[in-house]
Design a protein around this motif. Structure first.
Motif, mmCIF file in Angstrom:
data_model
loop_
_atom_site.group_PDB
_atom_site.id
_atom_site.type_symbol
_atom_site.label_atom_id
_atom_site.label_comp_id
_atom_site.label_asym_id
_atom_site.label_seq_id
_atom_site.Cartn_x
_atom_site.Cartn_y
_atom_site.Cartn_z
ATOM 1 N N PRO A 98 0.827 -1.209 0.000
ATOM 2 C CA PRO A 98 0.000 0.000 0.000
ATOM 3 C C PRO A 98 0.857 1.252 0.000
ATOM 4 N N ALA A 99 0.293 2.323 -0.509
ATOM 5 C CA ALA A 99 0.961 3.614 -0.411
ATOM 6 C C ALA A 99 0.920 4.085 1.037
ATOM 7 N N PRO A 100 1.906 4.859 1.491
ATOM 8 C CA PRO A 100 1.866 5.379 2.859
ATOM 9 C C PRO A 100 0.603 6.208 3.094
ATOM 10 N N VAL A 101 0.102 6.132 4.321
ATOM 11 C CA VAL A 101 -1.055 6.942 4.705
ATOM 12 C C VAL A 101 -0.547 8.307 5.142
ATOM 13 N N THR A 102 -0.938 9.342 4.432
ATOM 14 C CA THR A 102 -0.520 10.701 4.774
ATOM 15 C C THR A 102 -1.459 11.286 5.807
ATOM 16 N N PRO A 103 -0.998 12.222 6.644
ATOM 17 C CA PRO A 103 -1.900 12.839 7.628
ATOM 18 C C PRO A 103 -3.112 13.463 6.942
ATOM 19 N N SER A 104 -4.268 13.279 7.562
ATOM 20 C CA SER A 104 -5.510 13.761 6.939
ATOM 21 C C SER A 104 -5.772 15.233 7.187
ATOM 22 N N ARG A 136 -38.757 6.921 -6.630
ATOM 23 C CA ARG A 136 -37.512 6.803 -7.369
ATOM 24 C C ARG A 136 -36.320 7.299 -6.544
ATOM 25 N N PRO A 137 -35.138 6.765 -6.829
ATOM 26 C CA PRO A 137 -33.943 7.275 -6.150
ATOM 27 C C PRO A 137 -33.712 8.746 -6.476
ATOM 28 N N VAL A 138 -33.084 9.423 -5.536
ATOM 29 C CA VAL A 138 -32.733 10.833 -5.687
ATOM 30 C C VAL A 138 -31.223 10.937 -5.567
ATOM 31 N N GLU A 139 -30.613 11.571 -6.550
ATOM 32 C CA GLU A 139 -29.157 11.701 -6.586
ATOM 33 C C GLU A 139 -28.757 13.167 -6.540
ATOM 34 N N GLN A 140 -27.655 13.444 -5.865
ATOM 35 C CA GLN A 140 -27.043 14.763 -5.886
ATOM 36 C C GLN A 140 -25.532 14.570 -5.957
ATOM 37 N N ASN A 141 -24.822 15.534 -6.488
ATOM 38 C CA ASN A 141 -23.373 15.375 -6.575
ATOM 39 C C ASN A 141 -22.694 16.715 -6.423
ATOM 40 N N VAL A 142 -21.447 16.657 -5.988
ATOM 41 C CA VAL A 142 -20.668 17.848 -5.712
ATOM 42 C C VAL A 142 -19.252 17.639 -6.248
ATOM 43 N N PRO A 143 -18.652 18.652 -6.892
ATOM 44 C CA PRO A 143 -17.304 18.476 -7.444
ATOM 45 C C PRO A 143 -16.231 18.599 -6.365
ATOM 46 N N GLY A 144 -15.078 18.044 -6.658
ATOM 47 C CA GLY A 144 -13.937 18.130 -5.753
ATOM 48 C C GLY A 144 -12.874 17.135 -6.167
ATOM 49 N N ASP A 145 -11.746 17.174 -5.490
ATOM 50 C CA ASP A 145 -10.677 16.211 -5.714
ATOM 51 C C ASP A 145 -10.713 15.227 -4.551
ATOM 52 N N PHE A 146 -11.295 14.064 -4.780
ATOM 53 C CA PHE A 146 -11.505 13.118 -3.698
ATOM 54 C C PHE A 146 -10.380 12.096 -3.587
ATOM 55 N N THR A 147 -9.260 12.381 -4.296
ATOM 56 C CA THR A 147 -8.020 11.699 -3.950
ATOM 57 C C THR A 147 -7.366 12.376 -2.743
ATOM 58 N N ARG A 148 -7.860 13.541 -2.369
ATOM 59 C CA ARG A 148 -7.402 14.249 -1.172
ATOM 60 C C ARG A 148 -8.371 13.981 -0.026
ATOM 61 N N TRP A 149 -7.905 14.240 1.187
ATOM 62 C CA TRP A 149 -8.735 13.991 2.361
ATOM 63 C C TRP A 149 -9.913 14.960 2.414
ATOM 64 N N HIS A 150 -11.074 14.413 2.709
ATOM 65 C CA HIS A 150 -12.278 15.200 2.935
ATOM 66 C C HIS A 150 -13.097 14.518 4.027
ATOM 67 N N THR A 151 -14.012 15.278 4.629
ATOM 68 C CA THR A 151 -14.948 14.727 5.595
ATOM 69 C C THR A 151 -16.339 14.737 4.981
ATOM 70 N N ALA A 152 -16.850 13.561 4.692
ATOM 71 C CA ALA A 152 -18.217 13.416 4.192
ATOM 72 C C ALA A 152 -19.137 13.217 5.389
ATOM 73 N N GLY A 153 -20.274 13.909 5.395
ATOM 74 C CA GLY A 153 -21.162 13.829 6.536
ATOM 75 C C GLY A 153 -22.624 13.803 6.151
ATOM 76 N N LEU A 154 -23.427 13.359 7.109
ATOM 77 C CA LEU A 154 -24.879 13.329 6.945
ATOM 78 C C LEU A 154 -25.518 13.645 8.285
ATOM 79 N N GLU A 155 -26.497 14.548 8.267
ATOM 80 C CA GLU A 155 -27.355 14.792 9.420
ATOM 81 C C GLU A 155 -28.755 14.286 9.052
#
Length: 280
Positions: free
Chosen positions: A47-53, A193-212
């Motif tokens: 595996p590649a090294p885990v970089t700090p998030s 029917r399913p409902v989809e939404q999407n948001v752009p970004g570079d998700f090879t970088r660390w992000h925090t995905a959340g749901l309330e």
């Protein structure tokens, strides 16, 4: 009450092709168990090294929320609050889940995808759930994650019914195994029917995905900021649990990419930490 969708980059209409088989894509627990002797595994590529998030695990309650579960994957192995699943995902002959592709290293959960000769050279991946520890109706879920580039290897951070009966399903964050430039949030309601939404970004970088998730309301967040809201009586109101997984897809799928000559020998989903809250 009709489902109301607010936020940017949202779509509501006929079911998308990749959503027609939600139970096939994300069912983490119905895959067949392996026999007493499985196919020979190849040594995994390193595996590649885990970089700090760049973000520490939140500790303690938040306004309106009481913290009930955290994991920063700092131990030497995955602790027993999670279980890894195994077998072929329903409806996806191009994928296979194997606990040997799940590890804890460098302070992160690492779910690795690489080809296995014993599986016909298919990319095998993995997934985990904490369903046996935290299954609840309503809550807040925050996941710090990143995903390697790798065509045909998709990730999904989702809520799955505690009953193990689909639908519903709430995909907090997923993609279609393409260029990691867009993250999708999807509700598969019990009716409609399913409902989809999407948001752009570079998700090879660390992000925090959340749901309330509160009665009749879903608020999707990215790095602490709301980016889409769904409201209405199609929002689930039954106990659900968190699942974290990656998956290879068969070629010919209309939405998901499949591995090709550009796919690296190893493609990792890394999760730095998870925090779960109940309404205060």
């Amino acid at each position: 009450m009709a489902l109301v969708v607010t936020g940017a980059w949202l779509a509501w209409g006929p079911p998308l092709a990749h959503l027609d088989s939600g139970i096939e894509r994300h069912e983490p627990h119905r895959a067949p168990a392996p026999g007493p002797t499985g196919p020979t595994r190849s040594p995994p590529p390193p595996p590649a090294p885990v970089t700090p998030s760049g973000a520490r695990l939140p500790q303690g309650d938040l306004p309106g929320w009481r913290q009930i579960f955290t994991d920063d994957f700092s131990g030497p192995v995955l602790d027993d609050r999670w279980f890894a699943y195994q077998g072929q995902p329903d409806g996806d002959p191009g994928g296979y889940f194997d606990p040997a592709h799940v590890s804890v290293t460098g302070g992160a959960l690492v779910i690795g995808g690489w080809p296995e000769p014993g599986r016909g050279g298919r990319y095998v991946t993995g997934g985990v759930s904490n369903r046996q520890v935290v299954s609840r109706t309503y809550g807040r879920f925050d996941i710090r994650f990143r995903m390697d580039r790798g065509t045909g290897i998709a990730y999904a951070l989702l809520l799955w019914p505690a009953s193990n009966d689909y639908p519903p399903e709430i995909d907090i964050a997923e993609d279609n195994g393409r260029d990691r430039s867009r993250m999708y949030g999807v509700l598969h309601p019990v009716r409609g029917r399913p409902v989809e939404q999407n948001v752009p970004g570079d998700f090879t970088r660390w992000h925090t995905a959340g749901l309330e998730w509160t009665p009749d309301r879903l608020v999707f967040t990215l790095d602490g900021q709301p980016w889409a809201t769904l409201s209405g009586d199609q929002v689930p109101d039954e106990p659900m649990a968190l699942a974290l997984q990656s998956q290879a897809w068969y070629c010919g799928h209309t939405w998901e990419a499949c591995p090709d000559e550009t796919t690296p020998p190893r493609v990792d989903l890394q999760v730095d930490w998870v925090a779960i809250y109940e309404p205060a």
